[in-house]
Design a protein around this motif. Sequence first.
Motif, PDB file in Angstrom:
ATOM      1  N   GLY A   1       0.825  -1.205   0.000  1.00  0.00           N
ATOM      2  CA  GLY A   1       0.000   0.000   0.000  1.00  0.00           C
ATOM      3  C   GLY A   1       0.855   1.248   0.000  1.00  0.00           C
ATOM      4  O   GLY A   1       0.562   2.236   0.683  1.00  0.00           O
ATOM      5  N   ALA A   2       1.902   1.240  -0.784  1.00  0.00           N
ATOM      6  CA  ALA A   2       2.911   2.308  -0.766  1.00  0.00           C
ATOM      7  C   ALA A   2       2.322   3.686  -1.029  1.00  0.00           C
ATOM      8  O   ALA A   2       1.492   3.867  -1.917  1.00  0.00           O
ATOM      9  N   ASP A   3       2.762   4.655  -0.239  1.00  0.00           N
ATOM     10  CA  ASP A   3       2.453   6.063  -0.479  1.00  0.00           C
ATOM     11  C   ASP A   3       3.542   6.733  -1.301  1.00  0.00           C
ATOM     12  O   ASP A   3       3.342   7.828  -1.823  1.00  0.00           O
ATOM     13  N   MET A   4       4.683   6.080  -1.388  1.00  0.00           N
ATOM     14  CA  MET A   4       5.831   6.622  -2.111  1.00  0.00           C
ATOM     15  C   MET A   4       6.785   5.480  -2.432  1.00  0.00           C
ATOM     16  O   MET A   4       6.951   4.561  -1.625  1.00  0.00           O
ATOM     17  N   VAL A   5       7.397   5.528  -3.611  1.00  0.00           N
ATOM     18  CA  VAL A   5       8.370   4.506  -4.007  1.00  0.00           C
ATOM     19  C   VAL A   5       9.647   5.195  -4.460  1.00  0.00           C
ATOM     20  O   VAL A   5       9.615   6.081  -5.317  1.00  0.00           O
ATOM     21  N   ILE A   6      10.760   4.782  -3.880  1.00  0.00           N
ATOM     22  CA  ILE A   6      12.066   5.322  -4.260  1.00  0.00           C
ATOM     23  C   ILE A   6      12.957   4.156  -4.671  1.00  0.00           C
ATOM     24  O   ILE A   6      13.259   3.280  -3.858  1.00  0.00           O
ATOM     25  N   SER A   7      13.359   4.141  -5.932  1.00  0.00           N
ATOM     26  CA  SER A   7      14.211   3.075  -6.454  1.00  0.00           C
ATOM     27  C   SER A   7      15.635   3.612  -6.586  1.00  0.00           C
ATOM     28  O   SER A   7      15.873   4.622  -7.241  1.00  0.00           O
ATOM     29  N   VAL A   8      16.573   2.937  -5.946  1.00  0.00           N
ATOM     30  CA  VAL A   8      17.960   3.395  -5.861  1.00  0.00           C
ATOM     31  C   VAL A   8      18.824   2.681  -6.900  1.00  0.00           C
ATOM     32  O   VAL A   8      18.843   1.446  -6.965  1.00  0.00           O
ATOM     33  N   HIS A   9      19.539   3.471  -7.700  1.00  0.00           N
ATOM     34  CA  HIS A   9      20.401   2.932  -8.756  1.00  0.00           C
ATOM     35  C   HIS A   9      21.689   3.748  -8.850  1.00  0.00           C
ATOM     36  O   HIS A   9      21.825   4.798  -8.211  1.00  0.00           O
ATOM     37  N   GLN A  10      22.623   3.236  -9.679  1.00  0.00           N
ATOM     38  CA  GLN A  10      23.846   3.967 -10.017  1.00  0.00           C
ATOM     39  C   GLN A  10      23.928   4.067 -11.534  1.00  0.00           C
ATOM     40  O   GLN A  10      23.503   3.162 -12.246  1.00  0.00           O
ATOM     41  N   ASN A  11      24.511   5.141 -12.004  1.00  0.00           N
ATOM     42  CA  ASN A  11      24.546   5.435 -13.429  1.00  0.00           C
ATOM     43  C   ASN A  11      25.853   4.994 -14.077  1.00  0.00           C
ATOM     44  O   ASN A  11      26.843   4.727 -13.387  1.00  0.00           O
ATOM     45  N   PHE A  12      25.851   4.958 -15.406  1.00  0.00           N
ATOM     46  CA  PHE A  12      27.061   4.634 -16.172  1.00  0.00           C
ATOM     47  C   PHE A  12      26.959   5.325 -17.524  1.00  0.00           C
ATOM     48  O   PHE A  12      25.886   5.377 -18.119  1.00  0.00           O
ATOM     49  N   CYS A  13      28.064   5.868 -17.989  1.00  0.00           N
ATOM     50  CA  CYS A  13      28.063   6.580 -19.261  1.00  0.00           C
ATOM     51  C   CYS A  13      29.393   6.360 -19.969  1.00  0.00           C
ATOM     52  O   CYS A  13      30.451   6.377 -19.322  1.00  0.00           O
ATOM     53  N   PRO A  14      29.386   6.158 -21.290  1.00  0.00           N
ATOM     54  CA  PRO A  14      30.640   6.005 -22.037  1.00  0.00           C
ATOM     55  C   PRO A  14      31.533   7.246 -21.954  1.00  0.00           C
ATOM     56  O   PRO A  14      32.736   7.153 -22.179  1.00  0.00           O
ATOM     57  N   ILE A  15      30.926   8.388 -21.658  1.00  0.00           N
ATOM     58  CA  ILE A  15      31.705   9.618 -21.463  1.00  0.00           C
ATOM     59  C   ILE A  15      32.119   9.673 -19.995  1.00  0.00           C
ATOM     60  O   ILE A  15      31.290   9.957 -19.118  1.00  0.00           O
ATOM     61  N   PRO A  16      33.368   9.385 -19.677  1.00  0.00           N
ATOM     62  CA  PRO A  16      33.776   9.224 -18.278  1.00  0.00           C
ATOM     63  C   PRO A  16      33.707  10.490 -17.432  1.00  0.00           C
ATOM     64  O   PRO A  16      33.772  10.417 -16.207  1.00  0.00           O
ATOM     65  N   SER A  17      33.563  11.641 -18.056  1.00  0.00           N
ATOM     66  CA  SER A  17      33.512  12.885 -17.283  1.00  0.00           C
ATOM     67  C   SER A  17      32.138  13.132 -16.658  1.00  0.00           C
ATOM     68  O   SER A  17      32.007  14.003 -15.793  1.00  0.00           O
ATOM     69  N   ARG A  18      31.127  12.394 -17.089  1.00  0.00           N
ATOM     70  CA  ARG A  18      29.776  12.599 -16.553  1.00  0.00           C
ATOM     71  C   ARG A  18      29.733  12.257 -15.069  1.00  0.00           C
ATOM     72  O   ARG A  18      30.198  11.200 -14.650  1.00  0.00           O
ATOM     73  N   ARG A  19      29.125  13.165 -14.275  1.00  0.00           N
ATOM     74  CA  ARG A  19      29.074  12.975 -12.832  1.00  0.00           C
ATOM     75  C   ARG A  19      27.724  13.415 -12.279  1.00  0.00           C
ATOM     76  O   ARG A  19      26.960  14.100 -12.934  1.00  0.00           O
ATOM     77  N   GLY A  20      27.460  13.025 -11.045  1.00  0.00           N
ATOM     78  CA  GLY A  20      26.337  13.570 -10.298  1.00  0.00           C
ATOM     79  C   GLY A  20      25.084  12.731 -10.269  1.00  0.00           C
ATOM     80  O   GLY A  20      24.892  11.816 -11.061  1.00  0.00           O
ATOM     81  N   GLY A  21      24.207  13.075  -9.320  1.00  0.00           N
ATOM     82  CA  GLY A  21      22.953  12.374  -9.139  1.00  0.00           C
ATOM     83  C   GLY A  21      21.880  12.861 -10.097  1.00  0.00           C
ATOM     84  O   GLY A  21      21.804  14.046 -10.410  1.00  0.00           O
ATOM     85  N   GLN A  22      21.057  11.932 -10.559  1.00  0.00           N
ATOM     86  CA  GLN A  22      19.995  12.259 -11.510  1.00  0.00           C
ATOM     87  C   GLN A  22      18.730  11.514 -11.117  1.00  0.00           C
ATOM     88  O   GLN A  22      18.757  10.301 -10.912  1.00  0.00           O
ATOM     89  N   VAL A  23      17.612  12.253 -11.012  1.00  0.00           N
ATOM     90  CA  VAL A  23      16.345  11.656 -10.590  1.00  0.00           C
ATOM     91  C   VAL A  23      15.384  11.595 -11.780  1.00  0.00           C
ATOM     92  O   VAL A  23      15.256  12.558 -12.538  1.00  0.00           O
ATOM     93  N   PHE A  24      14.700  10.452 -11.923  1.00  0.00           N
ATOM     94  CA  PHE A  24      13.767  10.236 -13.023  1.00  0.00           C
ATOM     95  C   PHE A  24      12.338  10.043 -12.506  1.00  0.00           C
ATOM     96  O   PHE A  24      12.133   9.499 -11.413  1.00  0.00           O
ATOM     97  N   PHE A  25      11.370  10.466 -13.314  1.00  0.00           N
ATOM     98  CA  PHE A  25       9.961  10.309 -12.973  1.00  0.00           C
ATOM     99  C   PHE A  25       9.183   9.942 -14.235  1.00  0.00           C
ATOM    100  O   PHE A  25       9.669  10.126 -15.358  1.00  0.00           O
ATOM    101  N   ASP A  26       7.963   9.434 -14.044  1.00  0.00           N
ATOM    102  CA  ASP A  26       7.116   9.081 -15.181  1.00  0.00           C
ATOM    103  C   ASP A  26       6.410  10.324 -15.715  1.00  0.00           C
ATOM    104  O   ASP A  26       5.917  11.154 -14.945  1.00  0.00           O
ATOM    105  N   LYS A  27       6.345  10.462 -17.014  1.00  0.00           N
ATOM    106  CA  LYS A  27       5.792  11.663 -17.640  1.00  0.00           C
ATOM    107  C   LYS A  27       4.317  11.873 -17.322  1.00  0.00           C
ATOM    108  O   LYS A  27       3.813  13.003 -17.400  1.00  0.00           O
ATOM    109  N   ASP A  28       3.610  10.823 -16.961  1.00  0.00           N
ATOM    110  CA  ASP A  28       2.182  10.933 -16.682  1.00  0.00           C
ATOM    111  C   ASP A  28       1.870  11.131 -15.198  1.00  0.00           C
ATOM    112  O   ASP A  28       0.699  11.105 -14.798  1.00  0.00           O
ATOM    113  N   SER A  29       2.885  11.317 -14.389  1.00  0.00           N
ATOM    114  CA  SER A  29       2.688  11.451 -12.948  1.00  0.00           C
ATOM    115  C   SER A  29       3.128  12.832 -12.463  1.00  0.00           C
ATOM    116  O   SER A  29       4.323  13.103 -12.334  1.00  0.00           O
TER     117      SER A  29
END
Length: 228
Positions: A120-148
Amino acid sequence: MKLFICKKSLLIIAAVIIAAGATIGICAGAASVSAHTDGKTVVIDAGHGGIDAGVYGVVSSVKESDVNLCIAKYLRGYFADAGFNTVMTRTNQSGLYGVSSKGFKMRDMKKRKEIIEKSGADMVISVHQNFCPIPSRRGGQVFFDKDSDCGKQLASNIQMSLNNMKECVKTNSPLVGDYYMLKCTKSPSVIVECGFLSNAYDEALLISEEYQKKLAYAIFKGAVAYYS
């Protein structure tokens, strides 16, 4: 779409978090948050697990799944200390797919959805780590659904909290993501890519216990601010 409104008590929560975090440190701040949370349930999803390691650290070869789990456990602690009901989709290094045969990934995802629905979740937080072929990319990034709209607001609050960390080297904006975990519930749901394991500097932070705790607290603080 669920809406959760209890402004008076939840504004108190946010105010206490900010004041406590600034004056007496991360752990004490989380512990001193008002318990006026009205029985809200937060599902914390540590991404990947088992044979699905996710991505690997470019220097240490650390598994994303292991980093996810560490941060998710700290995050659960902060929410629990603040009086929230907390549910984790996985609590160890194993996956949720059962037998590691063809189709294991979808079985894993469906099991996570089942846990979210039963909680009966009121909130869902999914924890992941990123990866990019461009090694200089850094930092946290949050994603959401376009319909929410609720998901977008939650993502914005968490992204702001990540951007405010002293370790942040680049201010990011929350992004729309086309991911199963964002679509498997009508509750506000976000995916938090905590940093890039493809970047040596981010990786060094992400495998540090001290930084994992700080990162989990930033996610927690942003999530609570959503209710204000």
